[in-house]
Design a protein around this motif. Structure first.
Motif, short mmCIF file in Angstrom:
data_model
loop_
_atom_site.label_atom_id
_atom_site.label_comp_id
_atom_site.label_asym_id
_atom_site.label_seq_id
_atom_site.Cartn_x
_atom_site.Cartn_y
_atom_site.Cartn_z
N GLY A 87 10.79 16.25 -91.29
CA GLY A 87 11.91 16.59 -90.43
C GLY A 87 12.56 17.90 -90.81
O GLY A 87 12.11 18.61 -91.70
N ARG A 88 13.63 18.21 -90.11
CA ARG A 88 14.42 19.39 -90.44
C ARG A 88 15.90 19.02 -90.35
O ARG A 88 16.28 18.17 -89.55
CB ARG A 88 14.08 20.57 -89.55
N GLY B 105 18.38 14.40 -88.86
CA GLY B 105 17.09 15.03 -88.59
C GLY B 105 16.08 14.95 -89.71
O GLY B 105 14.93 15.40 -89.56
N VAL C 108 19.10 18.32 -83.02
CA VAL C 108 18.21 18.04 -84.15
C VAL C 108 18.45 16.63 -84.68
O VAL C 108 17.52 15.88 -84.95
CB VAL C 108 18.38 19.09 -85.26
N HIS D 1 9.39 17.78 -83.34
CA HIS D 1 10.18 17.32 -84.49
C HIS D 1 10.05 15.81 -84.65
O HIS D 1 9.72 15.31 -85.73
CB HIS D 1 11.64 17.72 -84.27
N PHE E 125 16.80 14.12 -82.64
CA PHE E 125 15.35 14.31 -82.48
C PHE E 125 15.01 14.62 -81.02
O PHE E 125 14.09 14.05 -80.44
CB PHE E 125 14.59 13.07 -82.96
#
Length: 298
Positions: free
Chosen positions: A56-57, A45, A71, A79, A74
């Protein structure tokens, strides 16, 4: 001009590193990037460049395993769009995508509006069996994960999950993979303990998957009946083989394709697992509708 056209115009080249979860991909990501002169990487992610998190995270910050998978893939539009914009803005030419299977890295590339991977590297090509097993043990027993950036980057963004930092030389463990004759560079990586790893592992039984598939078929088309369902697993993911009966008068090609895609999309969305293939065998075409048409009118 859309975003993918802009990225293609800039000559983006995509590489991929594929291996089972916990096999050491993140630990060796910088090494691969160094060898192939890749300026950035996508891992769980995050978009990382020059030891910094650009966008991103992290999936490792998620509280549930399924949330982490979404996550990493994606799944959320906001995101993936935010990362795609930074990719385009920074004009990154070469990038490495990490994933557990070829399908996963291809899906990530598609969702980030990148070209398909030009070269796919398997973890077995850059790590010994002993190294892979050691990494898997560390993941399964200790719940330790790696983010391939220095500790300072992780501490300032994800202090809750930071565990330790490790520095090592960029070497493959196999001489033919060493990046030239010069001494290998030192690389710092962060060891983290995600929330989802503290809460235990998630396993989905074949019985549960069977129920999900049956539910998907009923939702998609109530007239289709499943006669047999086989579920197979391997290192790449899950494969479903359905034997079905279809009512007379159905447009087979469109019906089957729509059903395949609906099963894949639904199960991946709700479980976080990757479906490599859904094979459908039409065993029988029932003539119920045809018989009803032949009945005399009252």
């Amino acid at each position: 001009m859309n975003l993918i056209d802009k990225i293609m115009r800039h000559g983006m080249t995509v590489y991929a590193l594929v291996g089972a979860s916990g096999s050491g991909k993140s630990f060796r990501a910088k090494l691969i990037a160094e060898k192939y002169a890749l300026s950035a990487l996508i891992d769980d992610g995050l978009l990382i460049q020059d030891d910094k998190i650009l966008a991103g995270r992290s999936a490792k910050h998620e509280k549930t395993y399924m949330g982490a998978v979404r996550v990493a893939l994606f799944d959320d539009k906001e995101h993936r769009d935010s990362v795609a914009r930074v990719l385009q803005k920074n004009k990154i030419k070469k990038i490495l995508i990490l994933g557990t299977s070829e399908k996963m890295v291809q899906k990530i590339a598609m969702r980030l509006q990148l070209p398909p991977p030009e070269k796919i590297i398997k973890i077995e090509d850059v790590a010994t069996t002993e190294e892979i097993q050691k990494a898997i043990t560390s993941r399964n027993v200790e719940g330790k994960h790696v983010i391939p950036v220095p500790a300072i980057e992780v501490k300032k963004t994800y202090p809750q999950i930071f565990y330790n930092a490790v520095r090592d030389a960029l070497s493959m463990g196999r001489k033919r993979f060493l990046p030239g004759k010069n001494a290998p560079k030192l690389s710092e990586k962060s060891i983290v303990t995600p929330e989802f790893s503290k809460r235990g592992r998630l396993e989905i039984s074949e019985a549960a998957l069977t129920q999900m598939v049956m539910h998907c078929v009923e939702e998609q088309d109530k007239q289709i009946r499943i006669k047999k369902l086989a579920i197979k697993t391997d290192k790449q993911g899950y494969r479903f083989i359905l034997t079905i009966t279809v009512p007379f008068g159905k447009q087979l090609t469109g019906t089957i394709r729509n059903l395949q895609q609906y099963i894949i999309d639904s199960i991946e969305r709700y479980t976080g697992i990757l479906i490599e293939e859904v094979s459908i065998i039409v065993d029988k075409i029932t003539d119920i509708e045809k018989k009803e048409e032949a009945k005399p009118h009252a």
